[in-house]
Design an enzyme around this catalytic site. Structure first.
Site, mmCIF file in Angstrom:
data_model
loop_
_atom_site.group_PDB
_atom_site.id
_atom_site.type_symbol
_atom_site.label_atom_id
_atom_site.label_comp_id
_atom_site.label_asym_id
_atom_site.label_seq_id
_atom_site.Cartn_x
_atom_site.Cartn_y
_atom_site.Cartn_z
ATOM 1 N N ARG A 70 40.997 26.375 43.484
ATOM 2 C CA ARG A 70 40.861 27.432 42.499
ATOM 3 C C ARG A 70 41.710 28.623 42.937
ATOM 4 N NH1 ARG A 70 34.842 28.690 42.622
ATOM 5 N NH2 ARG A 70 35.471 30.375 41.208
ATOM 6 N N LYS B 29 28.712 23.858 47.801
ATOM 7 C CA LYS B 29 27.593 24.183 46.909
ATOM 8 C C LYS B 29 28.002 24.160 45.443
ATOM 9 C CE LYS B 29 27.931 29.273 46.866
ATOM 10 N NZ LYS B 29 28.113 29.405 45.410
ATOM 11 N N ASP B 30 29.304 24.207 45.158
ATOM 12 C CA ASP B 30 29.781 24.183 43.778
ATOM 13 C C ASP B 30 30.092 22.776 43.272
ATOM 14 O OD1 ASP B 30 29.663 26.958 43.660
ATOM 15 O OD2 ASP B 30 31.735 27.202 44.340
ATOM 16 N N ARG C 200 18.542 30.679 41.315
ATOM 17 C CA ARG C 200 17.852 30.347 42.573
ATOM 18 C C ARG C 200 17.455 31.628 43.293
ATOM 19 N NH1 ARG C 200 19.865 30.746 47.500
ATOM 20 N NH2 ARG C 200 21.963 30.910 46.643
ATOM 21 N N ARG C 201 18.402 32.552 43.410
ATOM 22 C CA ARG C 201 18.104 33.814 44.100
ATOM 23 C C ARG C 201 17.060 34.624 43.332
ATOM 24 N NH1 ARG C 201 24.501 34.546 44.763
ATOM 25 N NH2 ARG C 201 24.811 33.526 46.785
ATOM 26 N N ARG D 21 29.085 38.939 37.018
ATOM 27 C CA ARG D 21 30.118 37.908 37.149
ATOM 28 C C ARG D 21 31.395 38.506 37.712
ATOM 29 N NH1 ARG D 21 30.159 33.491 33.961
ATOM 30 N NH2 ARG D 21 31.781 32.855 35.422
ATOM 31 N N GLY D 22 32.345 37.644 38.058
ATOM 32 C CA GLY D 22 33.633 38.071 38.589
ATOM 33 C C GLY D 22 33.785 37.676 40.041
ATOM 34 N N THR E 283 35.642 42.195 42.302
ATOM 35 C CA THR E 283 35.160 42.712 41.019
ATOM 36 C C THR E 283 33.688 43.060 41.089
ATOM 37 O OG1 THR E 283 36.809 41.426 39.796
ATOM 38 C CG2 THR E 283 34.882 42.178 38.569
ATOM 39 N N ARG E 284 32.899 42.191 41.688
ATOM 40 C CA ARG E 284 31.465 42.441 41.771
ATOM 41 C C ARG E 284 31.152 43.656 42.652
ATOM 42 N NH1 ARG E 284 29.063 36.622 43.147
ATOM 43 N NH2 ARG E 284 31.232 36.113 43.597
ATOM 44 N N CYS F 47 23.923 24.250 40.173
ATOM 45 C CA CYS F 47 24.078 25.582 40.741
ATOM 46 C C CYS F 47 23.251 26.602 39.977
ATOM 47 C CB CYS F 47 25.543 26.000 40.765
ATOM 48 S SG CYS F 47 26.320 26.124 39.146
#
Length: 348
Positions: A16, A88-89, A139-140, A157-158, A162-163, A252
């Site tokens: 990615r 995890k993805d 989950r969190r 998101r981001g 960004t976050r 996820c």
């Protein structure tokens, strides 16, 4: 093709295009270059559906394939030779023709609390009622609601930059974010970690903090080349976790958490000992089931069998009902495209 020419063809590493993903691909590339100095490698960056859709909550977008499908299409058509993933993805069932050929040594799998710059809070307990915690992970949210019902949760998101910018904005709603510690460290943001959040307060996701390499089935050359990456202890732990998740049919965006340890050495003559705890938590945090299995194992197959048994124990303890309720909740919200995180208010 002449074997000498074939040996010099660069092997293309798919990744990615986010900064974190690039860093992770470079980690793999550097290990491979050191192990195979005569073999050239190149990195090819791509965007995934998860990258392109930055507006809809992950909870509503479906399973993990939104992060992996585009890369797997390129792998299967031969445009790339291997893919570097955050494990995890990765869906627990891979497309036909693909296999997981290496899992690297796992870093610290815990999530972290990252507080807005200028605020002095060091823990959730210190935050006043109604404080907004940003995270895109149900989950969190589910696990943290159980322990901190006075807090509110909102989707964010981001990429990490960004976050963090959204967190620190003067007019932003967030008091803090919950982020994976391994990603922050890889990006050089360890200084932003306020504290680590350990089990039983927050159990990590399946495969969290481990990198994995996906290849084509039957590509024996690439499979052999990437085998140097595998850390067997991490591999056995993560495959046990993934076997558990596969039975639970989680993804996820499902609140399944795990904690796994493996002690001993498979070459010592004494069987390594696996201990794995799995948890499933309802979206409102009010219903939580957990189970633990600890036993000696001698192979990947043993590890996966333990993971499957753990899932069955969780299901028998009530996880089935929780997951069914979550499916119904997601289906209802997909009709209105409303995020369950964006509309959260503190429990009374």
């Amino acid at each position: 093709m002449d074997p000498a020419t074939q040996s010099q063809r660069p092997l293309i590493i798919g990744s990615r295009a986010s900064k974190l993903a690039q860093i992770q691909a470079e980690i793999v590339e550097n290990v491979l270059k050191e192990a195979h100095p005569s073999q050239p490698f190149e990195i090819k960056l791509m965007t995934s559906e998860g990258d392109r859709n930055q507006t809809q909550a992950l909870y509503l977008l479906g399973g993990k394939a939104l992060w992996t499908k585009d890369l797997e299409v390129e792998l299967l058509n031969g445009s790339i030779d291997l893919i570097v993933h955050c494990l995890k993805d990765v869906p627990t069932s891979l497309p036909e023709g693909c296999e997981m050929s290496a899992i690297l040594e796992r870093e610290d799998p815990r999530d972290t609390l990252v507080v807005k710059q200028g605020l002095s809070y060091t823990s959730f307990e210190e935050m006043p009622a109604g404080s907004v915690i940003g995270t895109s992970s149900v989950r969190r949210v589910a696990q943290l609601r159980k322990s901190f019902p006075h807090l509110a949760f909102q989707d964010v998101r981001g990429n990490l930059n960004t976050r963090l910018a959204k967190l620190d904005a003067e007019d932003g709603p967030y008091t803090a974010l919950v982020l994976a510690g391994a990603g922050l460290e890889r990006l050089g943001f360890k200084n932003r970690i306020t504290s680590y959040i350990s089990p039983p307060v927050l159990y990590p996701a399946v495969g969290q903090a481990a990198l994995a390499v996906e290849t084509r089935i039957g590509d024996s050359k690439v499979t052999e080349i990437v085998s140097v990456l595998t850390h067997w202890q991490t591999q056995w732990q993560c495959l046990a976790e993934r076997a558990c998740l596969r039975v639970l049919e989680g993804g996820c965006s499902v609140p399944v958490g795990v904690e796994t340890t493996l002690t001993g050495n498979k070459d010592s003559g004494v069987s390594p000992r696996l201990k794995i705890t799995g948890t499933v938590t309802s979206l409102d945090g009010l219903t939580h089931v957990a189970a633990t299995i600890e036993e000696d194992i001698n192979s990947i197959e043993d590890a996966e069998a333990v993971g499957r048994r753990l899932a069955e124990e969780l299901k028998a303890s009530g996880a089935d009902a929780i997951l069914e309720d979550i499916k119904k909740d997601r289906a209802a919200k997909q009709q209105t495209t409303t995020s369950p995180l964006a509309t959260t208010t503190p429990s009374q």
